[in-house]
Design a protein around this motif. Structure first.
Motif, PDB file in Angstrom:
ATOM      1  N   UNK A 320       0.903  -1.085   0.040  1.00 56.51           N
ATOM      2  CA  UNK A 320      -0.048  -0.021  -0.023  1.00 56.51           C
ATOM      3  C   UNK A 320       0.784   1.286   0.001  1.00 56.51           C
ATOM      4  N   UNK A 321       0.824   2.179  -0.938  1.00 56.52           N
ATOM      5  CA  UNK A 321       2.005   3.218  -1.042  1.00 56.52           C
ATOM      6  C   UNK A 321       1.787   4.207  -0.015  1.00 56.52           C
ATOM      7  N   UNK A 322       0.443   4.217   0.695  1.00 60.95           N
ATOM      8  CA  UNK A 322       0.323   5.212   1.511  1.00 60.95           C
ATOM      9  C   UNK A 322       0.871   4.756   2.925  1.00 60.95           C
ATOM     10  N   UNK A 323       0.944   3.302   3.370  1.00 66.73           N
ATOM     11  CA  UNK A 323       1.615   2.776   4.203  1.00 66.73           C
ATOM     12  C   UNK A 323       3.274   2.745   4.057  1.00 66.73           C
ATOM     13  N   UNK A 402       7.678  15.488 -10.037  1.00 70.11           N
ATOM     14  CA  UNK A 402       7.504  15.951  -8.856  1.00 70.11           C
ATOM     15  C   UNK A 402       7.696  14.750  -7.526  1.00 70.11           C
ATOM     16  N   UNK A 403       7.138  13.499  -8.064  1.00 77.02           N
ATOM     17  CA  UNK A 403       7.416  12.488  -7.130  1.00 77.02           C
ATOM     18  C   UNK A 403       8.996  11.849  -7.151  1.00 77.02           C
ATOM     19  N   UNK A 404       9.254  11.807  -8.387  1.00 78.63           N
ATOM     20  CA  UNK A 404      10.798  11.623  -8.349  1.00 78.63           C
ATOM     21  C   UNK A 404      11.693  12.707  -7.698  1.00 78.63           C
ATOM     22  N   UNK A 405      11.552  13.838  -7.645  1.00 75.63           N
ATOM     23  CA  UNK A 405      12.164  14.882  -6.906  1.00 75.63           C
ATOM     24  C   UNK A 405      12.098  14.639  -5.451  1.00 75.63           C
ATOM     25  N   UNK A 451      12.152   3.684  -0.924  1.00 73.43           N
ATOM     26  CA  UNK A 451      11.631   4.649  -1.831  1.00 73.43           C
ATOM     27  C   UNK A 451      11.503   4.575  -3.303  1.00 73.43           C
ATOM     28  N   UNK A 452      12.571   4.026  -3.952  1.00 75.30           N
ATOM     29  CA  UNK A 452      12.688   3.784  -5.266  1.00 75.30           C
ATOM     30  C   UNK A 452      11.987   2.391  -5.672  1.00 75.30           C
ATOM     31  N   UNK A 453      11.801   1.520  -4.943  1.00 75.28           N
ATOM     32  CA  UNK A 453      11.166   0.464  -4.965  1.00 75.28           C
ATOM     33  C   UNK A 453       9.837   0.876  -5.370  1.00 75.28           C
ATOM     34  N   UNK A 454       9.122   1.643  -4.570  1.00 74.49           N
ATOM     35  CA  UNK A 454       8.023   2.484  -4.652  1.00 74.49           C
ATOM     36  C   UNK A 454       7.992   3.254  -5.774  1.00 74.49           C
ATOM     37  N   UNK A 455       8.699   3.923  -6.217  1.00 74.20           N
ATOM     38  CA  UNK A 455       9.007   4.808  -7.295  1.00 74.20           C
ATOM     39  C   UNK A 455       8.843   3.990  -8.711  1.00 74.20           C
ATOM     40  N   UNK A 456       9.869   3.042  -8.833  1.00 75.52           N
ATOM     41  CA  UNK A 456       9.692   2.080 -10.073  1.00 75.52           C
ATOM     42  C   UNK A 456       8.518   1.112 -10.053  1.00 75.52           C
ATOM     43  N   UNK A 457       8.027   0.894  -9.024  1.00 72.45           N
ATOM     44  CA  UNK A 457       6.786   0.037  -9.108  1.00 72.45           C
ATOM     45  C   UNK A 457       5.537   0.735  -9.585  1.00 72.45           C
ATOM     46  N   UNK A 458       5.436   2.013  -9.524  1.00 74.00           N
ATOM     47  CA  UNK A 458       4.327   2.738  -9.787  1.00 74.00           C
ATOM     48  C   UNK A 458       4.373   3.323 -11.063  1.00 74.00           C
ATOM     49  N   UNK A 533      15.894  -4.631  -9.300  1.00 75.67           N
ATOM     50  CA  UNK A 533      14.570  -5.349  -8.880  1.00 75.67           C
ATOM     51  C   UNK A 533      13.266  -5.060  -9.372  1.00 75.67           C
ATOM     52  N   UNK A 534      13.134  -3.816  -9.612  1.00 76.14           N
ATOM     53  CA  UNK A 534      11.793  -3.296  -9.737  1.00 76.14           C
ATOM     54  C   UNK A 534      11.466  -2.349 -10.992  1.00 76.14           C
ATOM     55  N   UNK A 535      12.783  -1.871 -11.652  1.00 72.38           N
ATOM     56  CA  UNK A 535      12.422  -0.931 -12.662  1.00 72.38           C
ATOM     57  C   UNK A 535      11.712  -1.802 -13.969  1.00 72.38           C
TER      58      UNK A 535
END
Length: 638
Positions: A320-323, A402-405, A451-458, A533-535
């Motif tokens: 869950x991205x918010x968690x 903006x999320x990447x920044x 954080x980049x696990x989240x970024x690449x997954x999304x 792992x996630x890109x």
């Protein structure tokens, strides 16, 4: 110092917006409530910037910044010295917090006009946002610890209302109650600590309490309980209150569930209000803790360090991205607490204090950006889960950039604000406690990874089968994202060593490359591992999860702390304490009181004939009584 009396409007405008929107919001179109609340918050924001500019840059401060009280009135008086006042205190950390709170709240208000469009309870939502902002503003400008406690509790009420905003959902109701109850237990410690502190010192005022070397602590040395000094007890109990609000281990369990509230609420809670209140409390009481309760300061450092690592490990396994962002907040709050725990006082010795406040400031910008960016993602795909997302960079270009920044900033990439504030904490930890430095160094790599696990997954991977083509959020939502992205980049360039220090006197700080270079390298290593792992979608993460087996399962389930708490409360406290107490109350206390009532009723029934209302009956009793009295007198005289 009457030039700052206008600061009263910074606090009162959100209160007025709450009352107006809450009472009249149902009588006009929903958008009016949003525009009214946002306009009021914008005025408070401008006034806060004016205050900060005047306070920090309006004069010569070579000998340190002054503490200014532009407004104060007596409320309650217990003794000649023990007086509770209501007012405003301006000093470096309160002025900084005015800027943080109003900036983030204004961005959240503006963003919410788009995010909450069409929601039932639109006006109610903006009323609660204004109340939340008013509560936190009242907390940070409090000139005494009792006023802080009043607004502290009001912050708790506001969070309860906003976390449970979707009151039709059982999960939201449960989350709001959980946050309220857990923090109430911590706040009991806070209140007891205040009472001990006021008993020892005879004052509630911060101006007296936080003055090093003041004589009010003279009698504290002779007071102790169980071999521990009264001031250590007081400061530890007060820290427990701060640990509850800032969700430090083991009082962290409420924060992930607080994600049940609307996403803009999450941004406000995590970036500028409730969870930073605990860090602010410790910073406000720092001179007392450092000089009068060094053992408490050591506890603060270790609790912060453990919470930081504990939360970062859990964040790696969440979907869950918010968690993920919630546990990220826990980890970053641990950074701030640790910095206060390893800080000295004055000059470069106070580097940890400065670094904690610096990181609080920068974290507010990039964490608000992360949550509002998450809201934009959820708004586009109608899901919170990373496995429902992928390839969104093509559909959400502004949100993506903006999320990447924000991800680069929290990962500590050079020249962004997070790099500067995080490295100051690492330097302070290295100078005072090598173990805590090692923990935070590891956390730096974990932060970059999750954080980049989240970024690449999304934003990368392959497109999902979306029910409809995702599209970028409206301008009213992307403007706050762009503003906060700029703030996330440049907030690190503020000269915090000259503005916010433990003794209010500036000092010079230099880049420690022996810390900076390794921290950047471990951050890049974390980003690189996430890239591998996630890109691109593969089965490698699933294989790794299976390989770690029970450890991965335990981490995914947050080490079963929710289950442990439920077991302790339901199986032990409820069964072996609450039920016997309830039985004793029902069968002993209640039965005794009912018995008294029944006995009284029975006696009354037996003697009620004596008041029949019949005149001849009363005459008979009068004559009989007179005769009995006369015969008694004759008998006594014979």
């Amino acid at each position: 110092m009457t030039g700052y009396t206008y600061t009263l409007f910074i606090i009162m405008i959100p209160l007025i917006m709450f009352l107006v929107t809450g009472l009249l919001g149902m009588k006009w179109k929903p958008i009016v409530s949003g525009l009214l609340g946002t306009t009021g918050m914008g005025i408070s924001w401008v006034l806060s910037l004016v205050t900060a500019g005047s306070y920090f840059f309006g004069g010569h401060h070579a000998e340190g910044f002054q503490t200014i009280i532009p407004f104060e009135m007596k409320w309650l008086q217990f003794t000649d010295t023990l007086i509770i006042k209501m007012g405003i205190l301006l000093d470096p950390i309160s002025v900084m917090m005015l800027v943080v709170i109003t900036t983030i709240s204004f961005m959240v208000h503006l963003y919410s006009i788009g995010y909450m469009h069409g929601e039932t309870g639109f006006a109610r939502f903006f009323a609660f946002l204004s109340l939340f902002t008013f509560s936190m503003l009242g907390l940070v400008i409090a000139p005494n610890i009792f006023q802080m406690y009043i607004f502290w509790e009001l912050v708790g009420v506001s969070s309860f209302l906003l976390i449970g905003f979707y009151y039709q959902k059982p999960s939201a109701v449960a989350a709001s109650k959980k946050a309220f109850i857990v923090t109430r237990f911590a706040d009991l410690g806070f209140l007891i600590g205040i009472l001990i502190l006021s008993f020892v010192t005879g004052t509630f005022d911060f101006a007296k309490l936080t003055q090093p070397g003041t004589a009010i602590f003279g009698s504290a040395a002779s007071m102790s309980f169980l071999g521990i000094s009264a001031m250590t007890w007081a400061m530890t109990l007060i820290f427990i209150g701060g640990a509850g609000k800032s969700a430090m281990f083991p009082l962290h369990i409420w924060l992930p569930d607080a994600m049940e509230g609307p996403t803009p609420v999450s941004a406000l809670i995590h970036a500028a209000t409730m969870v930073v209140a605990g860090v602010f409390l410790v910073a406000r009481m720092f001179p007392v803790i450092h000089f009068q309760a060094p053992a408490t300061q050591e506890i603060i450092g270790y609790v912060g360090g453990f919470t930081s690592l504990f939360a970062a490990v859990i964040a790696i396994t969440q979907y869950d991205i918010k968690r993920v962002l919630a546990f990220s907040t826990l980890s970053q709050l641990g950074y701030m607490m640790l910095a206060l725990g390893v800080s000295g006082y004055g000059g470069e010795e106070g580097l940890g204090y400065m670094a904690s406040m610096f990181h609080l400031f920068t974290h507010a910008m990039f964490k608000a950006l992360l949550f509002l960016g998450a809201g934009s993602i959820i708004h586009a795909v109608h899901s919170n889960y990373m496995y429902d997302m992928g390839g969104l960079r093509k559909y959400l270009p502004i949100t993506h950039m903006t999320f990447l920044i924000a991800c680069l900033t929290i990962a500590g990439v050079p020249f962004l604000s997070g790099f500067y504030s995080k490295d100051e904490i690492l330097v302070a930890a290295l100078e005072h406690n090598k173990l805590l430095f090692a923990i935070e160094f590891l956390v730096a790599g974990l932060t970059a990874f999750y954080m980049f696990r989240l970024y690449f997954s999304v934003f990368w991977g392959k497109d999902r089968h979306y029910h409809h083509t995702p599209h970028e959020s409206p301008l009213v939502m992307t403007i706050p994202l762009m503003f906060l992205a700029v703030a996330s980049i440049f907030a690190g360039y503020l000269p915090f060593t000259e503005l916010v220090t433990s003794d209010k006197v500036g000092f010079e700080s230099h880049m420690n490359f022996a810390v900076a270079i390794p921290s950047v390298l471990i951050g890049l290593f974390g980003i690189g591992m996430a890239w591998i792992l996630y890109k691109k979608e593969s089965d490698v993460p699933a294989k790794l999860a299976a390989k770690f087996g029970m450890l991965y399962t335990a981490t995914y389930n947050k080490f079963y702390f929710d289950e442990i708490y439920l077991f302790v409360t339901k199986k032990i406290i409820f069964n072996y304490i609450s039920r016997p107490v309830a039985w004793f109350d029902r069968h002993i206390i209640d039965a005794f009181m009912v018995g008294i009532g029944l006995t009284t009723e029975k006696i009354s029934y037996q003697i009620k004939g004596m008041q029949s209302g019949q005149l001849q009956h009363y005459a008979f009793m009068f004559v009989a009584g007179t005769l009995a009295l006369a015969l008694s007198m004759i008998y006594l005289l014979m």
